[in-house]
Design an enzyme around this catalytic site. Structure first.
Site, short mmCIF file in Angstrom:
data_model
loop_
_atom_site.label_atom_id
_atom_site.label_comp_id
_atom_site.label_asym_id
_atom_site.label_seq_id
_atom_site.Cartn_x
_atom_site.Cartn_y
_atom_site.Cartn_z
N SER A 1 0.84 -1.19 0.00
CA SER A 1 0.00 0.00 0.00
C SER A 1 0.89 1.25 0.00
O SER A 1 1.70 1.42 -0.91
CB SER A 1 -0.96 -0.04 1.18
OG SER A 1 -1.97 0.94 1.05
N GLU B 1 -9.39 -5.34 -4.08
CA GLU B 1 -8.75 -4.26 -3.31
C GLU B 1 -9.76 -3.30 -2.69
O GLU B 1 -9.72 -3.00 -1.50
CB GLU B 1 -7.79 -3.47 -4.21
CG GLU B 1 -6.60 -4.24 -4.73
CD GLU B 1 -5.44 -4.27 -3.76
OE1 GLU B 1 -5.56 -3.73 -2.64
OE2 GLU B 1 -4.40 -4.84 -4.12
N HIS C 1 -7.86 -5.30 -0.07
CA HIS C 1 -6.63 -4.59 0.25
C HIS C 1 -6.11 -5.08 1.61
O HIS C 1 -6.89 -5.28 2.54
CB HIS C 1 -6.93 -3.10 0.31
CG HIS C 1 -5.73 -2.23 0.33
ND1 HIS C 1 -4.90 -2.07 -0.76
CD2 HIS C 1 -5.19 -1.44 1.32
CE1 HIS C 1 -3.93 -1.22 -0.46
NE2 HIS C 1 -4.08 -0.83 0.80
#
Length: 508
Positions: A194, A313, A409
């Site tokens: 990330s 995600e 995610h």
């Protein structure tokens, strides 16, 4: 007897557990406080005697991440119990099978958290299992977050991209000292997820970081999430206004004298009006050009790259309440700089056919626009320059909360570190009874990442042969209950976003 090493700054005393030696809270730069607030990191002062490194050091000042509120236990994805938050946060942690002359490959990890939360102390990033299972040295880094790491000041003592400079200082510390821990300074892989993955891409594009690592592993990160310097100026003005200060070039002294709590309050106020305001900046200095341009031109570090995304995600962001305000067509129209009705209709029809509800369709669209498309383009650009690239898609879904997350995610994090048994992980991934394939996927990930860290090529007996990625073939390793290689999965749909000028859902 506790393990002891000699570094360039002094002696460290660590701990030994489960066959792995760990050293925590090692300062790699001077405390960035007082007159050093907002300035590039300065060298750490040496010490005499032995420094106890049996517990984690402080992490950067920050507010609590919403994920830890939505899923109890997930705060350990960001912190450890009893974590301290402090401006004096420039420290790192090392796990090694043994402090000998083994010359092991080294994995330096940059945590995620949107550049405003997170830490290198997270139990999900504990390096014990990866170090022991793959015979590598693991390093996790704490760096300045939010305004303290991302504010661009017009000040002779300051530079933009302080958080990136912190990370470069950590890599320089590794180059100087890691041999004492059994690591090889010539075999460093830089990894992150990330915000941490975005930082890895930024450091590949940053000349000051070149030569400090020989490979890169990027999870859910890419080069399309930086700020132009003009936009960074708007962030600065908004931040200073929240403090009642004028953006006239004279605020630096006041900022360095403020109590840190006021900095955090102004940061929160700025973040409420500007999405993700503190992130890497295309400043023409640390980053001479935007990251994607550096990859396209070949000026990014030409090192092997392992890069990929998770299948769902955006499901995490949707679960946390980001951008679920409109119907599918309105969301798509809002994301296009040129909201041509024919293009809006085309995209709306495409994604509406993939899901039962507008919300589910938007999750797919946002995932492909904000993550899979920019990763696909960056991977192809890097491969075009002759670098070896290996792309993956993590697709094993989580059953928690009635499956609302899918393979969202952050889902692959604990898998790649071998930390599914750490506290808080099962609340996110599901436990072994709910998710019976997770331990097999974990072992495949640990072996593949370990292989890449050691040799620059991911491989595992639990995975088929993993071919290199190219613009022509676009082979992607899909990590699921049954792993497989797919050629450019949903490539026509994903590639369509690269043809359009858009804003990002995370900017909305």
């Amino acid at each position: 007897m506790n393990p002891v090493v000699e570094t360039a700054h002094g002696r460290l005393e660590g701990r030994r557990e489960r066959g792995v030696e760990s050293f925590k809270g090692i300062p790699f730069a001077a405390p960035p406080v007082g007159p050093l607030r907002f300035t590039p990191p300065q060298p750490a002062a040496p010490w005499t005697g032995s420094r106890d490194c049996g517990s984690y050091g402080p992490v950067s000042l920050q507010h609590t991440d919403p994920l830890s509120i939505w899923i109890p236990g997930c705060e350990w994805n960001y912190y450890t119990p009893d974590v301290r938050k402090n401006e004096d946060c420039l420290n790192l942690n090392v796990w090694t099978p043994a402090c000998d002359d083994g010359k092991r490959a080294v994995y330096v990890w940059l945590h995620g958290g949107g550049f405003v939360t997170g830490s290198g102390t997270a139990l999900w990033y504990d390096g014990t299992n990866l170090a022991a299972g793959e015979d590598v040295v693991v390093v996790t880094v704490n760096y300045r977050l939010g305004a303290l790491g991302g504010l661009v000041l017009e000040d002779a003592a300051a530079r933009a991209n302080t958080m990136l400079l912190d990370q470069i200082a950590a890599l320089q510390w590794v180059r100087t000292n890691i041999e004492a821990f059994g690591g090889d300074p010539a075999r460093v892989t830089l990894g992150g997820e990330s915000a941490g993955g975005i930082a890895v891409c930024a450091l590949m594009a940053a000349p000051e970081a070149h030569g400090l690592f020989r490979a890169a592993a990027v999870q859910s990160g890419h080069g399309g999430f930086t700020l132009a310097r003009e936009r960074a100026g708007h962030v600065r003005a908004t931040f200073l206004a929240a403090l009642g200060l004028a953006d006239d070039g004279g605020a630096s002294k006041s900022l360095r004298e403020l109590h840190a709590a006021h900095i955090l309050d102004a940061q929160a106020e700025t973040t409420a009006t500007i999405a993700f305001p503190f992130r890497p900046v295309d400043d023409g200095d640390v980053l001479p050009a935007p990251i994607d341009e550096a990859f396209a031109s070949g000026s990014a570090a030409q090192v092997p790259l392992l890069i990929g995304t998770n299948r769902n995600e955006h499901n995490l962001f949707a679960a946390l309440g980001i951008r679920q305000r409109r119907g599918l067509r309105e969301e798509i129209a809002a994301t296009l700089v040129d909201d041509d009705p024919e293009t809006v209709d085309e995209l709306t029809d495409t994604y509406a056919a993939l899901a039962a509800t507008d919300a589910e369709a938007w999750n797919i669209a946002a995932t492909e626009r904000d993550w899979r498309s920019p990763v696909r383009e960056l991977a192809a650009a890097h491969a075009d320059r002759g670098a070896e690239v290996f792309q993956y898609e993590f697709a094993l879904p989580s059953p928690v909360r009635d499956g609302v997350l899918g393979a969202s995610h952050a889902m692959a994090l604990a898998y790649t570190f071998g930390n599914l048994d750490q506290p808080g992980v099962a609340q996110f991934t599901g436990d072994d009874a709910e998710n019976p394939n997770r331990k097999q996927a974990q072992q495949a990930c640990v072996e593949a990442w370990g292989s890449f860290i050691r040799d620059g090529r991911p491989a595992s007996e639990r995975l088929p042969h993993w071919p290199a990625y190219s613009r022509r073939d676009r082979d992607v390793m899909v990590i699921d209950a049954a792993a497989r290689v797919e050629r450019d999965p949903n490539g026509r749909r994903v590639g369509r976003w690269a043809e359009l000028e858009t804003t990002t859902a995370l900017d909305g």
